[in-house]
Design a protein around this motif. Structure first.
Motif, mmCIF file in Angstrom:
data_model
loop_
_atom_site.group_PDB
_atom_site.id
_atom_site.type_symbol
_atom_site.label_atom_id
_atom_site.label_comp_id
_atom_site.label_asym_id
_atom_site.label_seq_id
_atom_site.Cartn_x
_atom_site.Cartn_y
_atom_site.Cartn_z
ATOM 1 N N GLY A 108 -11.567 13.389 14.835
ATOM 2 C CA GLY A 108 -10.442 13.539 13.913
ATOM 3 C C GLY A 108 -10.193 12.344 13.033
ATOM 4 O O GLY A 108 -9.063 12.105 12.604
ATOM 5 N N GLY A 109 -11.254 11.595 12.720
ATOM 6 C CA GLY A 109 -11.096 10.381 11.927
ATOM 7 C C GLY A 109 -10.447 10.581 10.575
ATOM 8 O O GLY A 109 -9.738 9.698 10.088
ATOM 9 N N ARG A 110 -10.670 11.736 9.967
ATOM 10 C CA ARG A 110 -10.086 11.971 8.639
ATOM 11 C C ARG A 110 -8.568 12.050 8.671
ATOM 12 O O ARG A 110 -7.921 11.975 7.627
ATOM 13 C CB ARG A 110 -10.640 13.265 8.041
ATOM 14 N N ARG A 111 -7.985 12.199 9.864
ATOM 15 C CA ARG A 111 -6.528 12.300 9.978
ATOM 16 C C ARG A 111 -5.892 11.066 10.629
ATOM 17 O O ARG A 111 -4.676 11.003 10.750
ATOM 18 C CB ARG A 111 -6.156 13.544 10.795
ATOM 19 N N LYS A 112 -6.709 10.116 11.069
ATOM 20 C CA LYS A 112 -6.166 8.951 11.769
ATOM 21 C C LYS A 112 -5.408 8.043 10.803
ATOM 22 O O LYS A 112 -5.926 7.642 9.760
ATOM 23 C CB LYS A 112 -7.285 8.167 12.446
ATOM 24 N N GLU A 113 -4.195 7.697 11.181
ATOM 25 C CA GLU A 113 -3.326 6.946 10.272
ATOM 26 C C GLU A 113 -3.892 5.578 9.930
ATOM 27 O O GLU A 113 -3.894 5.170 8.760
ATOM 28 C CB GLU A 113 -1.937 6.803 10.892
ATOM 29 N N ALA A 114 -4.372 4.834 10.929
ATOM 30 C CA ALA A 114 -4.888 3.489 10.670
ATOM 31 C C ALA A 114 -6.115 3.542 9.774
ATOM 32 O O ALA A 114 -6.283 2.716 8.865
ATOM 33 C CB ALA A 114 -5.222 2.797 11.986
ATOM 34 N N LEU A 115 -6.974 4.519 10.003
ATOM 35 C CA LEU A 115 -8.193 4.657 9.209
ATOM 36 C C LEU A 115 -7.851 4.998 7.760
ATOM 37 O O LEU A 115 -8.428 4.440 6.820
ATOM 38 C CB LEU A 115 -9.072 5.728 9.839
ATOM 39 N N LEU A 116 -6.887 5.893 7.557
ATOM 40 C CA LEU A 116 -6.461 6.249 6.203
ATOM 41 C C LEU A 116 -5.827 5.063 5.489
ATOM 42 O O LEU A 116 -6.072 4.832 4.296
ATOM 43 C CB LEU A 116 -5.471 7.411 6.254
ATOM 44 N N ALA A 117 -5.001 4.305 6.205
ATOM 45 C CA ALA A 117 -4.341 3.148 5.608
ATOM 46 C C ALA A 117 -5.368 2.111 5.169
ATOM 47 O O ALA A 117 -5.286 1.562 4.059
ATOM 48 C CB ALA A 117 -3.359 2.535 6.606
ATOM 49 N N ASP A 118 -6.342 1.835 6.022
ATOM 50 C CA ASP A 118 -7.374 0.854 5.682
ATOM 51 C C ASP A 118 -8.187 1.311 4.472
ATOM 52 O O ASP A 118 -8.494 0.511 3.571
ATOM 53 C CB ASP A 118 -8.317 0.644 6.867
ATOM 54 N N ALA A 119 -8.529 2.589 4.437
ATOM 55 C CA ALA A 119 -9.316 3.115 3.322
ATOM 56 C C ALA A 119 -8.522 3.081 2.021
ATOM 57 O O ALA A 119 -9.081 2.826 0.947
ATOM 58 C CB ALA A 119 -9.778 4.535 3.623
ATOM 59 N N MET A 120 -7.201 3.314 2.095
ATOM 60 C CA MET A 120 -6.378 3.257 0.896
ATOM 61 C C MET A 120 -6.397 1.854 0.304
ATOM 62 O O MET A 120 -6.520 1.673 -0.912
ATOM 63 C CB MET A 120 -4.937 3.667 1.246
ATOM 64 N N GLU A 121 -6.310 0.854 1.155
ATOM 65 C CA GLU A 121 -6.376 -0.526 0.674
ATOM 66 C C GLU A 121 -7.747 -0.824 0.073
ATOM 67 O O GLU A 121 -7.847 -1.532 -0.943
ATOM 68 C CB GLU A 121 -6.069 -1.486 1.817
ATOM 69 N N ALA A 122 -8.814 -0.298 0.697
ATOM 70 C CA ALA A 122 -10.157 -0.515 0.166
ATOM 71 C C ALA A 122 -10.323 0.125 -1.210
ATOM 72 O O ALA A 122 -10.958 -0.444 -2.111
ATOM 73 C CB ALA A 122 -11.199 0.044 1.138
ATOM 74 N N VAL A 123 -9.743 1.302 -1.400
ATOM 75 C CA VAL A 123 -9.820 1.980 -2.695
ATOM 76 C C VAL A 123 -9.084 1.172 -3.759
ATOM 77 O O VAL A 123 -9.540 1.067 -4.908
ATOM 78 C CB VAL A 123 -9.252 3.412 -2.590
ATOM 79 N N ILE A 124 -7.961 0.585 -3.393
ATOM 80 C CA ILE A 124 -7.235 -0.277 -4.338
ATOM 81 C C ILE A 124 -8.107 -1.449 -4.765
ATOM 82 O O ILE A 124 -8.163 -1.802 -5.952
ATOM 83 C CB ILE A 124 -5.919 -0.770 -3.698
ATOM 84 N N ALA A 125 -8.807 -2.047 -3.808
ATOM 85 C CA ALA A 125 -9.709 -3.150 -4.141
ATOM 86 C C ALA A 125 -10.834 -2.677 -5.058
ATOM 87 O O ALA A 125 -11.251 -3.401 -5.975
ATOM 88 C CB ALA A 125 -10.289 -3.754 -2.868
ATOM 89 N N ALA A 126 -11.330 -1.467 -4.821
ATOM 90 C CA ALA A 126 -12.398 -0.929 -5.661
ATOM 91 C C ALA A 126 -11.936 -0.802 -7.110
ATOM 92 O O ALA A 126 -12.694 -1.114 -8.045
ATOM 93 C CB ALA A 126 -12.843 0.431 -5.121
ATOM 94 N N ILE A 127 -10.714 -0.346 -7.309
ATOM 95 C CA ILE A 127 -10.163 -0.248 -8.670
ATOM 96 C C ILE A 127 -10.054 -1.639 -9.291
ATOM 97 O O ILE A 127 -10.404 -1.851 -10.459
ATOM 98 C CB ILE A 127 -8.782 0.440 -8.645
ATOM 99 N N TYR A 128 -9.562 -2.581 -8.502
ATOM 100 C CA TYR A 128 -9.403 -3.966 -8.986
ATOM 101 C C TYR A 128 -10.752 -4.533 -9.434
ATOM 102 O O TYR A 128 -10.859 -5.130 -10.517
ATOM 103 C CB TYR A 128 -8.800 -4.809 -7.871
ATOM 104 N N LEU A 129 -11.791 -4.366 -8.642
ATOM 105 C CA LEU A 129 -13.107 -4.888 -8.984
ATOM 106 C C LEU A 129 -13.718 -4.147 -10.169
ATOM 107 O O LEU A 129 -14.440 -4.729 -10.983
ATOM 108 C CB LEU A 129 -14.039 -4.796 -7.777
ATOM 109 N N ASP A 130 -13.415 -2.871 -10.280
ATOM 110 C CA ASP A 130 -13.973 -2.045 -11.340
ATOM 111 C C ASP A 130 -13.323 -2.316 -12.692
ATOM 112 O O ASP A 130 -14.005 -2.321 -13.717
ATOM 113 C CB ASP A 130 -13.797 -0.569 -10.977
ATOM 114 N N ALA A 131 -12.005 -2.550 -12.693
ATOM 115 C CA ALA A 131 -11.301 -2.597 -13.984
ATOM 116 C C ALA A 131 -10.261 -3.693 -14.106
ATOM 117 O O ALA A 131 -9.585 -3.780 -15.128
ATOM 118 C CB ALA A 131 -10.650 -1.245 -14.247
ATOM 119 N N GLY A 132 -10.086 -4.525 -13.076
ATOM 120 C CA GLY A 132 -9.158 -5.636 -13.190
ATOM 121 C C GLY A 132 -7.774 -5.348 -12.628
ATOM 122 O O GLY A 132 -7.440 -4.208 -12.268
#
Length: 229
Positions: A108-132
């Motif tokens: 059930g990893g797709r529903r785990k709160e800690a895993l989702l929270a960590d991935a959300m932060e990683a996606v934010i970093a991806a946007i930052y690296l991609d476009a500032g």
């Protein structure tokens, strides 16, 4: 690199189209499926946490120029903690596009709160690296808009409020004891009892993280205190 249709749809929900799709690919790669040639998202998570923190701090600082540090800090904490990040992740369907190993997926990893929270932060970093930073800030402000608009003037959580009450009464900090646990690992149900030095206790139970149930127990204790004072 061209994004698959599901990632293009996710980018649309996110509000950012990537010039460098490899950043998004890495942000969505959990350690359970990472290889030497396909790194996981942990480094991005570290960076994204800081980008999110600065953006939210700036937004709160600008929104209320009369607020003290003591008022701003709990508002900030309520907006950047794991539960808030996971809630935003669920709203944009981040769990549906995570790249997970088979065992993590089956648990059930797709529903785990800690895993989702960590991935959300990683996606934010991806946007930052991609476009500032300016682009990352715009996306964050859009995704967190409702939370920013409705954050309580005093956003101290129940555990903090109860601890401050106990200290004012000369007591030790409240003790939180896990008195029961049931359900599968991906959707556990906890029973938490909070205890005070004076013998009073309150119980809460439900699905979620231990922290969220501890908050519910603290809220129940505060209700109990309010009814007797």
């Amino acid at each position: 690199m061209k994004l698959a249709a599901e990632l293009q749809a996710f980018s649309a929900r996110l509000g950012h189209q990537f010039a460098h799709p490899e950043y998004l690919q890495r942000a969505l790669t959990h350690g359970s499926i990472a290889t030497t040639t396909r790194p996981d998202n942990q480094r991005l998570e570290f960076l994204g946490d800081r980008v999110l923190g600065l953006t939210i701090a700036e937004a709160l600082f600008s929104a209320d120029r009369e607020a003290s540090e003591g008022q701003l800090a709990p508002r900030f904490n309520s907006l950047v903690r794991g539960e808030a990040c996971a809630e935003i992740a669920r709203q944009i369907g981040l769990g549906d596009v995570l790249k997970l190993g088979r065992s993590e997926m089956m648990s059930g990893g797709r529903r785990k709160e800690a895993l989702l929270a960590d991935a959300m932060e990683a996606v934010i970093a991806a946007i930052y690296l991609d476009a500032g930073f300016d682009t990352a800030r715009k996306v964050i402000r859009t995704l967190w808009a409702q939370k920013l608009a409705t954050v309580d003037a005093d956003a101290r959580d129940a555990k903090t409020a109860l601890q401050e009450w106990a200290q004012a009464k000369g007591m030790q900090p409240p003790r939180y004891v896990q008195t029961a646990r049931s359900g599968p690992d991906h959707a556990p149900e906890f029973e938490i009892t909070v205890q005070l030095d004076d013998g009073r206790s309150a119980v809460a139970q439900g699905k979620g993280t231990k922290r969220s149930i501890e908050q519910a127990a603290a809220a129940a204790m505060l209700d109990q205190i309010e009814g007797t004072e």
